[in-house]
Design a protein around this motif. Structure first.
Motif, short mmCIF file in Angstrom:
data_model
loop_
_atom_site.label_atom_id
_atom_site.label_comp_id
_atom_site.label_asym_id
_atom_site.label_seq_id
_atom_site.Cartn_x
_atom_site.Cartn_y
_atom_site.Cartn_z
N ASN A 232 0.86 -1.18 0.00
CA ASN A 232 0.00 0.00 0.00
C ASN A 232 0.90 1.23 0.00
O ASN A 232 2.13 1.13 -0.03
CB ASN A 232 -1.00 -0.01 1.16
N GLU A 233 0.28 2.41 0.04
CA GLU A 233 1.05 3.64 -0.12
C GLU A 233 2.08 3.83 1.00
O GLU A 233 3.24 4.16 0.75
CB GLU A 233 0.10 4.83 -0.19
N ALA A 234 1.66 3.60 2.23
CA ALA A 234 2.56 3.77 3.37
C ALA A 234 3.70 2.76 3.30
O ALA A 234 4.87 3.09 3.58
CB ALA A 234 1.80 3.61 4.68
N GLU A 235 3.40 1.52 2.91
CA GLU A 235 4.43 0.49 2.80
C GLU A 235 5.42 0.81 1.68
O GLU A 235 6.62 0.59 1.82
CB GLU A 235 3.77 -0.87 2.58
N ALA A 236 4.91 1.33 0.57
CA ALA A 236 5.80 1.68 -0.55
C ALA A 236 6.78 2.76 -0.13
O ALA A 236 7.97 2.70 -0.46
CB ALA A 236 4.96 2.14 -1.74
N ARG A 237 6.30 3.75 0.61
CA ARG A 237 7.19 4.81 1.09
C ARG A 237 8.23 4.25 2.06
O ARG A 237 9.41 4.60 2.01
CB ARG A 237 6.37 5.91 1.77
N VAL A 249 7.61 4.70 -6.14
CA VAL A 249 7.31 3.68 -7.13
C VAL A 249 8.49 3.50 -8.09
O VAL A 249 8.88 2.37 -8.43
CB VAL A 249 6.02 4.04 -7.90
N ARG A 250 9.08 4.59 -8.50
CA ARG A 250 10.25 4.50 -9.39
C ARG A 250 11.42 3.79 -8.68
O ARG A 250 12.12 2.98 -9.29
CB ARG A 250 10.67 5.89 -9.85
N ALA A 251 11.61 4.14 -7.42
CA ALA A 251 12.71 3.52 -6.67
C ALA A 251 12.50 2.03 -6.49
O ALA A 251 13.45 1.24 -6.58
CB ALA A 251 12.85 4.21 -5.31
N VAL A 260 3.17 -2.38 -7.75
CA VAL A 260 1.77 -2.01 -7.93
C VAL A 260 1.28 -1.55 -6.56
O VAL A 260 1.20 -2.35 -5.63
CB VAL A 260 0.92 -3.18 -8.45
N VAL A 261 0.98 -0.26 -6.43
CA VAL A 261 0.71 0.34 -5.14
C VAL A 261 -0.77 0.59 -4.96
O VAL A 261 -1.42 1.23 -5.80
CB VAL A 261 1.50 1.66 -4.97
N LYS A 262 -1.30 0.11 -3.84
CA LYS A 262 -2.71 0.33 -3.47
C LYS A 262 -2.83 1.66 -2.75
O LYS A 262 -2.17 1.88 -1.74
CB LYS A 262 -3.18 -0.81 -2.56
N ARG A 263 -3.71 2.56 -3.26
CA ARG A 263 -3.76 3.92 -2.73
C ARG A 263 -5.13 4.31 -2.19
O ARG A 263 -5.41 5.50 -2.02
CB ARG A 263 -3.32 4.91 -3.81
N GLY A 264 -5.99 3.34 -1.92
CA GLY A 264 -7.28 3.66 -1.32
C GLY A 264 -8.09 4.61 -2.17
O GLY A 264 -8.39 4.33 -3.34
#
Length: 342
Positions: A232-237, A249-251, A260-264
């Motif tokens: 999800n977004e917090a996990e991706a960051r 996402v690029r990193a 593939v990021v879940k953003r609610g």
């Protein structure tokens, strides 16, 4: 409903592999799909990970009163929980031939989990029943669109890569793993498990879920053999160390995986062929968002395994996550494929 002949999707996977920009460090569904022989696969999807009963308490007070004071809440329910179990149940609901491999205790909670998965059409023959340790249990306190999650790990942290039958891996077209940080023994053996899966012709995906320790470590070896990463977004960051979600996402893509990021309420975001790929959120009246991200995972995998292009697969995943919020619990409102595409 079974998936169409995997062989019919070879052209899709060939084009997907060829169009993604390898200079960006991207990987996609592994090009070993070119070698897939349909007769070898018993399952479209093997999910490895966590399974437990969830006790969902709706309308919970922010600060429950102790001192043996009883407080009434609007509703509570006992449902199938665990990111892996909910993903597997949702994938079967979408028509994938699905197997689940995990570890439960030899107790009523474990029997509940296995019975629930079987009732949803998931093969649980690869699950380990551990007589020495109780099944994991989770209590979810829901307050509006927020929730607190309390988990007793039980068998959860005893699952290992060695528990996953090689024969089961070799009969799966895709292997998905959930809850990396809650299962340290599985995490330690996951790079080897994913390499084995890919050598057998399967593609791979990972949903790390949250890291209770807040360290977000141990992913360097596994990400290059993870075809799709589903944070999800917090996990991706947190995993990328980038506060801006597009930079994150690029990193992540540069680390050798397709993120593939879940953003609610903001939908979904990915990065492929040197470009950001987005899908908008769908309007919804949310009853319960528990398990929505796992239903998103199921939708994305079902769409990609059916040969859908990435943008369309994101739209399907968002639809699956959104529709799952129509009822309490992670599986009660998971959609069928027909519901998603209608």
């Amino acid at each position: 409903m079974l998936l169409p002949d995997v062989g019919a999707n070879h052209g899709y996977f060939r084009s997907l592999v060829n169009t993604f920009d390898k200079s960006q460090g991207l990987t996609t569904f592994h090009n070993s799909w070119e070698r897939v022989v349909v007769s070898r696969t018993t399952f479209d999807l093997l999910v490895v990970g966590d399974a437990n009963p969830d006790v969902i308490v709706s309308g919970a007070p922010r600060h429950p009163e102790f001192g043996q004071r009883e407080q009434l809440v609007p509703a509570a329910g006992l449902v199938l929980g665990g990111s892996g179990a909910i993903t597997a149940y949702g994938a079967a609901r979408l028509g994938l031939r699905t197997a689940f491999a995990g570890r439960v205790g030899d107790d009523p909670a474990g029997a509940f989990v296995l019975d629930a998965l079987r009732s949803g059409g998931v093969d649980v023959s690869g699950c380990v029943v551990d007589p020495a340790v109780p099944t994991a249990m989770t209590v979810i306190l829901v307050d509006g669109d927020d929730r607190a999650i309390l988990t007793a790990s039980g068998t959860l942290d005893r699952l290992t890569a060695a528990d996953v039958s090689l024969g089961l891996v070799e009969r799966a077209a895709h292997v998905h793993v959930s809850s990396f940080f809650l299962q340290p023994q599985l995490a330690a053996g996951l790079p080897g498990l994913f390499r084995t899966a890919r050598a057998a012709g399967a593609s791979t995906s990972l949903d790390t879920n949250d890291d209770p320790a807040g360290l977000w470590a141990g992913l360097d070896e596994v990400l290059p053999v993870t075809d799709v990463l589903l944070p999800n977004e917090a996990e991706a960051r947190a995993i990328s160390g980038k506060p801006d979600i597009e930079d994150a996402v690029r990193a992540l893509a540069a680390r050798g995986t397709l993120p593939v990021v879940k953003r609610g309420e903001h939908g979904a975001l990915s990065f492929a062929d040197g470009e950001l790929v987005k899908a908008p959120a769908r309007p919804a009246t949310v009853v319960d968002a528990v398990g929505a991200g796992d239903s998103f995972n199921a939708g994305l995998l079902a769409a990609l395994l059916r040969g859908q292009q990435l943008r369309r697969a994101l739209e399907v995943a968002v639809a699956c996550g959104t529709l799952s919020t129509r009822a309490a619990g992670g599986t009660a409102a998971q959609p069928t494929w027909e519901e998603v595409i209608s």
